[in-house]
Design a protein around this motif. Structure first.
Motif, PDB file in Angstrom:
ATOM      1  N   HIS A  80       0.840  -1.207   0.000  1.00 30.43           N
ATOM      2  CA  HIS A  80       0.000   0.000   0.000  1.00 30.43           C
ATOM      3  C   HIS A  80       0.875   1.257   0.000  1.00 30.43           C
ATOM      4  O   HIS A  80       0.559   2.233  -0.677  1.00 30.43           O
ATOM      5  N   LEU A  81       1.976   1.228   0.732  1.00 28.80           N
ATOM      6  CA  LEU A  81       2.870   2.382   0.791  1.00 28.80           C
ATOM      7  C   LEU A  81       3.661   2.562  -0.500  1.00 28.80           C
ATOM      8  O   LEU A  81       3.857   3.681  -0.964  1.00 28.80           O
ATOM      9  N   HIS A  82       4.140   1.465  -1.066  1.00 32.39           N
ATOM     10  CA  HIS A  82       4.882   1.534  -2.340  1.00 32.39           C
ATOM     11  C   HIS A  82       4.938   0.147  -2.955  1.00 32.39           C
ATOM     12  O   HIS A  82       5.504  -0.775  -2.372  1.00 32.39           O
ATOM     13  N   ALA A  83       4.390   0.023  -4.145  1.00 33.03           N
ATOM     14  CA  ALA A  83       4.299  -1.280  -4.808  1.00 33.03           C
ATOM     15  C   ALA A  83       5.658  -1.868  -5.169  1.00 33.03           C
ATOM     16  O   ALA A  83       5.780  -3.068  -5.362  1.00 33.03           O
ATOM     17  N   PHE A  84       6.683  -1.041  -5.237  1.00 37.36           N
ATOM     18  CA  PHE A  84       8.005  -1.521  -5.633  1.00 37.36           C
ATOM     19  C   PHE A  84       8.854  -1.972  -4.443  1.00 37.36           C
ATOM     20  O   PHE A  84      10.014  -2.323  -4.625  1.00 37.36           O
ATOM     21  N   ALA A  85       8.309  -1.982  -3.258  1.00 37.41           N
ATOM     22  CA  ALA A  85       9.077  -2.358  -2.064  1.00 37.41           C
ATOM     23  C   ALA A  85       9.735  -3.737  -2.198  1.00 37.41           C
ATOM     24  O   ALA A  85      10.939  -3.861  -1.919  1.00 37.41           O
ATOM     25  N   PRO A  86       9.024  -4.783  -2.629  1.00 40.44           N
ATOM     26  CA  PRO A  86       9.695  -6.089  -2.755  1.00 40.44           C
ATOM     27  C   PRO A  86      10.825  -6.076  -3.790  1.00 40.44           C
ATOM     28  O   PRO A  86      11.876  -6.686  -3.577  1.00 40.44           O
ATOM     29  N   VAL A  87      10.634  -5.347  -4.878  1.00 41.42           N
ATOM     30  CA  VAL A  87      11.659  -5.269  -5.922  1.00 41.42           C
ATOM     31  C   VAL A  87      12.893  -4.550  -5.387  1.00 41.42           C
ATOM     32  O   VAL A  87      14.030  -4.992  -5.588  1.00 41.42           O
ATOM     33  N   ILE A  88      12.678  -3.442  -4.703  1.00 41.63           N
ATOM     34  CA  ILE A  88      13.790  -2.665  -4.152  1.00 41.63           C
ATOM     35  C   ILE A  88      14.520  -3.468  -3.080  1.00 41.63           C
ATOM     36  O   ILE A  88      15.755  -3.472  -3.031  1.00 41.63           O
ATOM     37  N   LEU A  89      13.772  -4.168  -2.232  1.00 37.76           N
ATOM     38  CA  LEU A  89      14.408  -4.996  -1.210  1.00 37.76           C
ATOM     39  C   LEU A  89      15.269  -6.074  -1.867  1.00 37.76           C
ATOM     40  O   LEU A  89      16.414  -6.293  -1.462  1.00 37.76           O
ATOM     41  N   GLY A  90      14.740  -6.701  -2.898  1.00 36.07           N
ATOM     42  CA  GLY A  90      15.513  -7.709  -3.628  1.00 36.07           C
ATOM     43  C   GLY A  90      16.778  -7.112  -4.230  1.00 36.07           C
ATOM     44  O   GLY A  90      17.855  -7.707  -4.176  1.00 36.07           O
ATOM     45  N   GLY A  91      16.653  -5.931  -4.805  1.00 35.50           N
ATOM     46  CA  GLY A  91      17.813  -5.251  -5.376  1.00 35.50           C
ATOM     47  C   GLY A  91      18.859  -4.902  -4.331  1.00 35.50           C
ATOM     48  O   GLY A  91      20.062  -5.085  -4.554  1.00 35.50           O
ATOM     49  N   LEU A  92      18.405  -4.418  -3.177  1.00 39.89           N
ATOM     50  CA  LEU A  92      19.340  -4.084  -2.092  1.00 39.89           C
ATOM     51  C   LEU A  92      20.062  -5.322  -1.576  1.00 39.89           C
ATOM     52  O   LEU A  92      21.271  -5.286  -1.316  1.00 39.89           O
ATOM     53  N   THR A 130      15.706  -4.669 -16.122  1.00 42.51           N
ATOM     54  CA  THR A 130      16.071  -3.530 -15.290  1.00 42.51           C
ATOM     55  C   THR A 130      15.540  -2.237 -15.894  1.00 42.51           C
ATOM     56  O   THR A 130      14.943  -1.416 -15.189  1.00 42.51           O
ATOM     57  N   ALA A 131      15.718  -2.047 -17.191  1.00 45.50           N
ATOM     58  CA  ALA A 131      15.205  -0.846 -17.864  1.00 45.50           C
ATOM     59  C   ALA A 131      13.677  -0.808 -17.774  1.00 45.50           C
ATOM     60  O   ALA A 131      13.093   0.251 -17.508  1.00 45.50           O
ATOM     61  N   LEU A 132      13.042  -1.944 -17.978  1.00 41.74           N
ATOM     62  CA  LEU A 132      11.581  -2.018 -17.887  1.00 41.74           C
ATOM     63  C   LEU A 132      11.107  -1.631 -16.482  1.00 41.74           C
ATOM     64  O   LEU A 132      10.135  -0.891 -16.321  1.00 41.74           O
ATOM     65  N   LEU A 133      11.782  -2.126 -15.458  1.00 43.26           N
ATOM     66  CA  LEU A 133      11.410  -1.777 -14.085  1.00 43.26           C
ATOM     67  C   LEU A 133      11.583  -0.284 -13.814  1.00 43.26           C
ATOM     68  O   LEU A 133      10.742   0.328 -13.147  1.00 43.26           O
ATOM     69  N   LEU A 134      12.652   0.308 -14.331  1.00 45.15           N
ATOM     70  CA  LEU A 134      12.870   1.740 -14.129  1.00 45.15           C
ATOM     71  C   LEU A 134      11.785   2.562 -14.819  1.00 45.15           C
ATOM     72  O   LEU A 134      11.256   3.512 -14.239  1.00 45.15           O
ATOM     73  N   VAL A 135      11.431   2.186 -16.037  1.00 45.01           N
ATOM     74  CA  VAL A 135      10.364   2.881 -16.762  1.00 45.01           C
ATOM     75  C   VAL A 135       9.029   2.693 -16.039  1.00 45.01           C
ATOM     76  O   VAL A 135       8.244   3.636 -15.881  1.00 45.01           O
ATOM     77  N   THR A 136       8.778   1.494 -15.564  1.00 45.34           N
ATOM     78  CA  THR A 136       7.539   1.214 -14.830  1.00 45.34           C
ATOM     79  C   THR A 136       7.481   1.999 -13.530  1.00 45.34           C
ATOM     80  O   THR A 136       6.416   2.502 -13.146  1.00 45.34           O
ATOM     81  N   LEU A 137       8.610   2.143 -12.849  1.00 48.19           N
ATOM     82  CA  LEU A 137       8.654   2.940 -11.609  1.00 48.19           C
ATOM     83  C   LEU A 137       8.256   4.386 -11.888  1.00 48.19           C
ATOM     84  O   LEU A 137       7.468   4.974 -11.143  1.00 48.19           O
ATOM     85  N   VAL A 138       8.770   4.957 -12.948  1.00 43.81           N
ATOM     86  CA  VAL A 138       8.410   6.340 -13.300  1.00 43.81           C
ATOM     87  C   VAL A 138       6.919   6.416 -13.653  1.00 43.81           C
ATOM     88  O   VAL A 138       6.224   7.351 -13.231  1.00 43.81           O
ATOM     89  N   GLY A 139       6.409   5.439 -14.398  1.00 44.97           N
ATOM     90  CA  GLY A 139       4.983   5.405 -14.713  1.00 44.97           C
ATOM     91  C   GLY A 139       4.120   5.275 -13.471  1.00 44.97           C
ATOM     92  O   GLY A 139       3.080   5.940 -13.343  1.00 44.97           O
ATOM     93  N   TYR A 140       4.554   4.433 -12.541  1.00 44.43           N
ATOM     94  CA  TYR A 140       3.846   4.255 -11.260  1.00 44.43           C
ATOM     95  C   TYR A 140       3.816   5.572 -10.492  1.00 44.43           C
ATOM     96  O   TYR A 140       2.780   5.974  -9.964  1.00 44.43           O
ATOM     97  N   TRP A 141       4.949   6.256 -10.449  1.00 41.15           N
ATOM     98  CA  TRP A 141       5.050   7.539  -9.754  1.00 41.15           C
ATOM     99  C   TRP A 141       4.114   8.569 -10.393  1.00 41.15           C
ATOM    100  O   TRP A 141       3.370   9.255  -9.686  1.00 41.15           O
ATOM    101  N   LEU A 142       4.156   8.675 -11.722  1.00 34.76           N
ATOM    102  CA  LEU A 142       3.298   9.649 -12.407  1.00 34.76           C
ATOM    103  C   LEU A 142       1.826   9.338 -12.197  1.00 34.76           C
ATOM    104  O   LEU A 142       1.012  10.250 -11.995  1.00 34.76           O
ATOM    105  N   THR A 143       1.465   8.078 -12.224  1.00 34.42           N
ATOM    106  CA  THR A 143       0.075   7.681 -11.982  1.00 34.42           C
ATOM    107  C   THR A 143      -0.367   8.103 -10.589  1.00 34.42           C
ATOM    108  O   THR A 143      -1.440   8.693 -10.415  1.00 34.42           O
ATOM    109  N   ARG A 144       0.478   7.823  -9.599  1.00 32.27           N
ATOM    110  CA  ARG A 144       0.144   8.220  -8.225  1.00 32.27           C
ATOM    111  C   ARG A 144       0.055   9.729  -8.097  1.00 32.27           C
ATOM    112  O   ARG A 144      -0.835  10.254  -7.425  1.00 32.27           O
ATOM    113  N   LEU A 145       0.967  10.422  -8.733  1.00 32.51           N
ATOM    114  CA  LEU A 145       1.034  11.875  -8.632  1.00 32.51           C
ATOM    115  C   LEU A 145      -0.125  12.557  -9.354  1.00 32.51           C
ATOM    116  O   LEU A 145      -0.714  13.509  -8.846  1.00 32.51           O
TER     117      LEU A 145
END
Length: 151
Positions: free
Chosen positions: A81-93, A124-139
């Motif tokens: 609910h706070l951020h849909a990319f949390a599992p992806v970012i945790l995996g990356g970290l 990786t590129a797809l995830l970065l583009v999707t992150l920006v799309g997710y951000w814009l949608t939320r915003l």
């Protein structure tokens, strides 16, 4: 017709593998994330969002710290609910930090495997583009809820 073909290699350029190449960078990223999450966990002042401080709007990563903290406590619903990319970012970290700690031979093999995967899939590129799309949608469409959730 050459333009799309020329753009394709850029999308499949290994981004994560380039980060993994730099052992010190991986250690710094892992240590900084750990310190930040520990500060958040104990309700101590953590690093503020630079973008939000400068521009006044949440950045694409706003809400990730609290989402990662919730995720580490097993609270998947709250984290997503706070951020849909949390599992992806945790995996990356975990990947970046873990690879930085491996012996050189194993690290080399891991970096090569990640680079092959990135070149083959462009994930990786797809995830970065999707992150920006997710951000814009939320915003743009959920502005009030998004801004309230990042306070």
């Amino acid at each position: 017709m050459n333009r799309p073909a020329a753009a394709l290699p850029r999308l499949t350029t290994p981004v994560l593998a380039q980060v993994l190449e730099r052992r010190v960078m991986g250690l710094v990223i892992g240590a900084a994330a750990l310190v930040h999450l520990v500060l958040m966990r104990f309700d101590l002042p953590a690093w503020p969002c630079v973008v939000r401080s400068a521009v006044g709007i949440p950045c694409p990563g706003c809400g990730l710290s609290r989402a990662l903290t919730a995720l580490l406590h097993g609270q998947w619903r709250d984290a997503l609910h706070l951020h849909a990319f949390a599992p992806v970012i945790l995996g990356g970290l975990v990947l970046i930090s873990g690879m930085a700690l491996l012996p050189e031979a194993a690290r080399r093999r891991g970096i090569e495997a990640v680079a092959r995967f990135e070149r083959r899939t462009g994930l990786t590129a797809l995830l970065l583009v999707t992150l920006v799309g997710y951000w814009l949608t939320r915003l743009l469409f959920f502005r009030t809820a998004f801004i309230d959730s990042t306070r």
